[in-house]
Design a protein around this motif. Structure first.
Motif, mmCIF file in Angstrom:
data_model
loop_
_atom_site.group_PDB
_atom_site.id
_atom_site.type_symbol
_atom_site.label_atom_id
_atom_site.label_comp_id
_atom_site.label_asym_id
_atom_site.label_seq_id
_atom_site.Cartn_x
_atom_site.Cartn_y
_atom_site.Cartn_z
ATOM 1 N N PRO A 87 12.239 -0.952 6.406
ATOM 2 C CA PRO A 87 11.818 0.764 6.452
ATOM 3 C C PRO A 87 11.365 0.830 7.777
ATOM 4 C CG PRO A 87 10.059 -0.518 5.376
ATOM 5 C CD PRO A 87 11.114 -1.595 5.704
ATOM 6 N N ILE A 90 6.222 0.536 9.722
ATOM 7 C CA ILE A 90 6.183 -0.979 9.669
ATOM 8 C C ILE A 90 5.451 -1.192 8.514
ATOM 9 C CG2 ILE A 90 4.948 -2.907 11.007
ATOM 10 C CD1 ILE A 90 5.479 -1.674 13.741
ATOM 11 N N ALA A 91 6.153 -1.625 7.642
ATOM 12 C CA ALA A 91 5.533 -1.898 6.197
ATOM 13 C C ALA A 91 4.930 -3.303 5.953
ATOM 14 C CB ALA A 91 6.564 -1.459 5.068
ATOM 15 N N LEU A 92 3.927 -3.742 6.568
ATOM 16 C CA LEU A 92 3.416 -5.216 6.544
ATOM 17 C C LEU A 92 1.955 -5.055 6.255
ATOM 18 C CD1 LEU A 92 4.816 -6.357 9.861
ATOM 19 C CD2 LEU A 92 5.754 -6.834 7.515
ATOM 20 N N TYR A 93 1.327 -6.025 5.738
ATOM 21 C CA TYR A 93 -0.048 -6.230 5.556
ATOM 22 C C TYR A 93 -0.856 -6.580 7.000
ATOM 23 C CZ TYR A 93 0.315 -5.810 0.506
ATOM 24 O OH TYR A 93 0.721 -5.493 -0.613
ATOM 25 N N ASN A 149 8.839 -6.717 10.620
ATOM 26 C CA ASN A 149 9.361 -6.187 9.834
ATOM 27 C C ASN A 149 10.790 -6.137 9.344
ATOM 28 O OD1 ASN A 149 8.474 -3.666 8.508
ATOM 29 N ND2 ASN A 149 9.734 -2.270 9.602
ATOM 30 N N LEU B 14 -5.967 -11.306 1.176
ATOM 31 C CA LEU B 14 -6.086 -10.026 1.825
ATOM 32 C C LEU B 14 -7.662 -9.761 1.772
ATOM 33 C CD1 LEU B 14 -3.621 -7.381 0.461
ATOM 34 C CD2 LEU B 14 -3.891 -8.060 2.761
ATOM 35 N N ASN B 253 -3.963 2.107 0.683
ATOM 36 C CA ASN B 253 -3.813 1.133 1.703
ATOM 37 C C ASN B 253 -2.207 0.859 1.824
ATOM 38 O OD1 ASN B 253 -4.428 0.956 4.498
ATOM 39 N ND2 ASN B 253 -4.652 -1.483 3.884
ATOM 40 N N THR B 257 0.586 2.293 4.299
ATOM 41 C CA THR B 257 1.298 1.407 5.299
ATOM 42 C C THR B 257 2.803 1.484 4.949
ATOM 43 O OG1 THR B 257 0.888 -0.479 3.851
ATOM 44 C CG2 THR B 257 -0.602 0.040 5.841
ATOM 45 N N GLY B 258 3.201 1.920 3.675
ATOM 46 C CA GLY B 258 4.597 1.821 3.306
ATOM 47 C C GLY B 258 4.900 0.666 2.421
ATOM 48 N N MET B 259 3.889 -0.285 2.267
ATOM 49 C CA MET B 259 3.998 -1.374 1.611
ATOM 50 C C MET B 259 4.394 -1.636 0.227
ATOM 51 S SD MET B 259 4.190 -4.608 3.004
ATOM 52 C CE MET B 259 4.417 -5.193 1.398
ATOM 53 N N ARG B 262 7.894 -0.413 0.015
ATOM 54 C CA ARG B 262 8.679 -1.676 0.347
ATOM 55 C C ARG B 262 8.720 -2.437 -0.861
ATOM 56 N NH1 ARG B 262 9.046 -4.647 6.041
ATOM 57 N NH2 ARG B 262 10.868 -5.752 5.505
#
Lengths: 250, 429
Positions: A87, A90-93, A149, B14, B253, B257-259, B262
């Motif tokens: 994507p 930046i789709a990360l934890y 990413n 996490l 969250n 963040t887009g997670m 994804r």
């Protein structure tokens, strides 16, 4: 042997419930096996909507999309297994390390533990990560985040890789390195790449074919050099401006 | 299955990195149980054990004064301080002294029996008997009976129930002395009337014996509700439900963040992603419960507080705790699905749990709430959980006694999941 297109899109329409107009107005497109296909267009042209439909996040209003012979309407699960998505965000934890993020992605794609860790470490080596692979992502530079990413989408070695502006906000060195890796990967793995970007020069160098989208329709498609010649321009950027105009878009 | 395990591992990682979430989930429950039990232990002590300071000034020094003194010395709720003023002491001065002591908070109640009270009682009774035997009517008697004024001074902040208990005890003792004097004088008069030389005393022991006991389980004789038995399960429930904050925050969250988006591109259903989250937080809820229970079992007794009794219905306890975890996790998922920012979810989640806990009898035990509030409490899932733990820990109940509470909690879980799914779908569209 000529292979059939890996992606076939016919008469694709999308209208969001809150909108009075169509975001996509009858897109027709074919992408061949092993191609790097660039999807270019100004802001709000419909690139993200098209991208979201391809990766199963958004359902089309009408039209058909076949990926590797399977319909997104009925076989999205099978398609997802063969597809990698990178994507734009930046789709990360952010509190997990780059390595832990990649291990999570790998597990989610069903990679076996015995192959997952060596593959993650090999990719991290290849993309220039040393001890910092175990640092939290929120401590990384913008370029490092972008690389992780990108790796998240490539880890399971998909047949089709969807890249939504993968190099936004990255310095020239990182951008060149990333694009070279992607080019090598495309050649070695014979993987198809769908790529969206605002970098016309980069798209011109990187893509085998491009489609320029504006206001939900494809205004031009073909090989970059052929488009430049056809529109009597010197670069893809000139073609882009010629077709989409100079008006600011939001 | 691998996706569930992957999500589980990720959630644990996490959480280990999230210090605030860790404190909310594990440190806060321990502190809450410790502080609230210490605070409420005093209140329970004053209800259950000796400790209400009572001043008794006995000017009488005769049968009435002695009977009251002995009676209150045996009363378990009183800590009696007795003064025997000599004959030179001024009654009004002593009353003023007693008022001052009560006002200063040294005593909760002061009782002052006037000088010659027993003698006055005897004289009154004797005159009554004489009047009766001479055929005179009391109402026409020229000289009225002398009334004995016993002073009762109470602290204005004292609980009405304490004051009632003391004054009732006093009335009972006075009535007993009055009966004894009446009987004594009556038998004396009767004896002299019939010329007998015998006298009859009322037996020291009463005709009635009151057997008082709390209705507790046979398996746990003598176990009555105390600060530990209330606070440990109550704050365990509260802490489990308070996971709404980190859980909702984690969901929001992931969206920011887009997670989340994804993960929706990964193969497999969203249910498997959410299942991993649910399992992770159920494990966390059970660890929280074990932690708080261990506090009640091992730490609170070291601090001089009662030990927690768990009962012996282990399967019922496991079923109840599991259903509480399900209810709490689903509430967090629902809040995380409805709201768009972490601030919104923290404010709504935190306040809603505070309200539901107050309604549910977590802060203040239900039995001291007004009847209307006790009815309203039934809407709170924290109340269903607390009732279940009371049943197991205090009344020794098992599955049959808690099954409705468990079912309500499981239905709450299912309802929240449906709401969460609806809001997720709404957001996706």
């Amino acid at each position: 042997m000529i292979l059939p297109p890996i992606i076939t899109v016919s008469q694709l329409y999308k209208r969001y419930p809150s909108s009075a107009t169509d975001a996509l107005k009858g897109i027709d497109l074919e992408v061949g096996h092993g191609e790097i296909f660039g999807l270019l267009g100004p802001n709000a042209a419909g690139k993200t909507t098209f991208f979201s439909i391809l990766c199963g996040l958004v359902k089309p209003t009408s039209g058909t999309v076949y990926i590797d012979g399977k319909s997104i309407e009925n076989d999205m699960e099978a398609i997802k297994k063969k597809m990698g998505v990178v994507p734009q965000d930046i789709a990360l934890y952010p509190t997990l390390s780059g390595r832990d993020n990649l291990l999570f992605f790998g597990r989610m794609y069903g990679l076996k533990p015995s192959e997952l860790k060596p593959r993650v470490d090999a990719l991290l080596d290849l993309f220039g990560f040393d001890e910092n692979r175990n640092q939290a992502v929120n401590k990384y530079s913008g370029g490092m985040k972008r690389r992780i990413n990108l790796l998240g989408g490539m880890l399971h070695e998909p047949n089709i890789l969807l890249l939504d502006e993968p190099t936004v906000g990255v310095d020239v060195q990182s951008r060149r390195a990333m694009m070279e890796h992607l080019k090598d990967w495309n050649e070695n793995k014979e993987s198809t790449i769908i790529y969206t970007s605002h970098h016309m020069e980069q798209a011109q160098q990187f893509c085998h074919k491009v489609a320029i989208v504006d206001e939900g329709i494809i205004v031009a498609k073909g090989k970059p050099n052929e488009l430049i010649k056809e529109h009597d321009c010197n670069s893809l950027e000139e073609v882009f401006i010629k077709l989409t105009g100079k008006k600011l878009r939001d | 299955m691998q996706r569930i395990v992957a999500t589980l591992i990720k959630e644990v990682q996490l959480l280990l990195k999230d210090r605030t979430g860790f404190v909310i989930l594990f440190v806060m429950p321990v502190l809450l149980v410790l502080i609230m039990t210490l605070i409420q232990n005093q209140a329970y002590k004053s209800l259950n054990e000796a400790g209400v300071p009572v001043l008794f000034i006995n000017f009488d020094n005769d049968s009435l004064g002695t009977a009251i003194e002995r009676g209150f010395e045996q009363n378990p709720i009183c800590k009696l301080q007795v003064y025997h003023p000599d004959s030179t002491a001024n009654f009004e001065e002593r009353v003023a002294f007693a008022k001052k002591e009560v006002l200063q908070g040294t005593y909760l109640v002061a009782l002052i029996v006037p000088p010659g009270a027993s003698q006055m009682l005897r004289e009154d009774v004797e005159r009554m008997m004489d009047g009766f035997m001479n055929g005179d009517s009391l109402v026409v008697e020229e000289k009225p009976l002398e009334q004995i004024h016993i002073e009762i001074i109470t602290d204005p902040v004292a609980r009405k129930s304490f004051v009632m208990a003391i004054t009732s005890g006093l009335r009972e003792l006075v009535a007993s002395v009055k009966t004894r004097v009446l009987f004594q004088i009556m038998t004396q008069k009767m004896s002299s009337l019939i010329g007998a030389d015998t006298s009859l005393e009322l037996p020291e022991s009463d005709f009635f014996v009151f057997n008082e006991s709390a209705a507790v389980s046979d398996s746990q004789p003598g176990l009555i509700p105390n600060a530990t038995q209330h606070n440990v399960p109550a704050w365990a429930i509260f802490s489990i439900f308070f996971m709404v904050l980190p859980l909702a925050s984690s969901m929001i969250n992931e969206r920011i963040t887009g997670m989340h988006a994804r993960m929706m591109t990964f193969p497999g259903s969203y249910l498997s992603i959410i299942s991993g989250k649910i399992i992770a937080y159920i494990i966390i809820a059970n660890i929280q419960f074990l932690l708080v229970i261990s506090m009640g079992k091992f730490v609170l007794p070291l601090l001089g507080m009662p030990m927690l009794h768990l009962g012996d219905q282990w399967l019922a306890l496991v079923a109840l705790t599991f259903s509480v975890s399900l209810a709490a996790v689903s509430y967090g998922l629902m809040v995380g699905s409805i709201f768009n920012t972490q601030q919104q979810s923290a404010v709504f989640g935190g306040i809603s749990i505070l309200i539901l806990s107050a309604l549910g009898g977590i802060w203040v035990p239900l039995n001291i709430m007004p009847a209307t509030m006790q009815q309203i409490a039934n809407i709170s899932p924290l109340n269903w959980a607390l009732k279940g733990y009371y049943e197991i820990f205090i009344r020794g109940g098992g599955w049959l006694q808690i099954k409705w509470e468990v079912m309500k909690l499981v239905l709450f879980f299912a309802g929240n999941l449906l709401f969460a799914a609806y809001f997720q779908k709404l957001k996706r569209n």
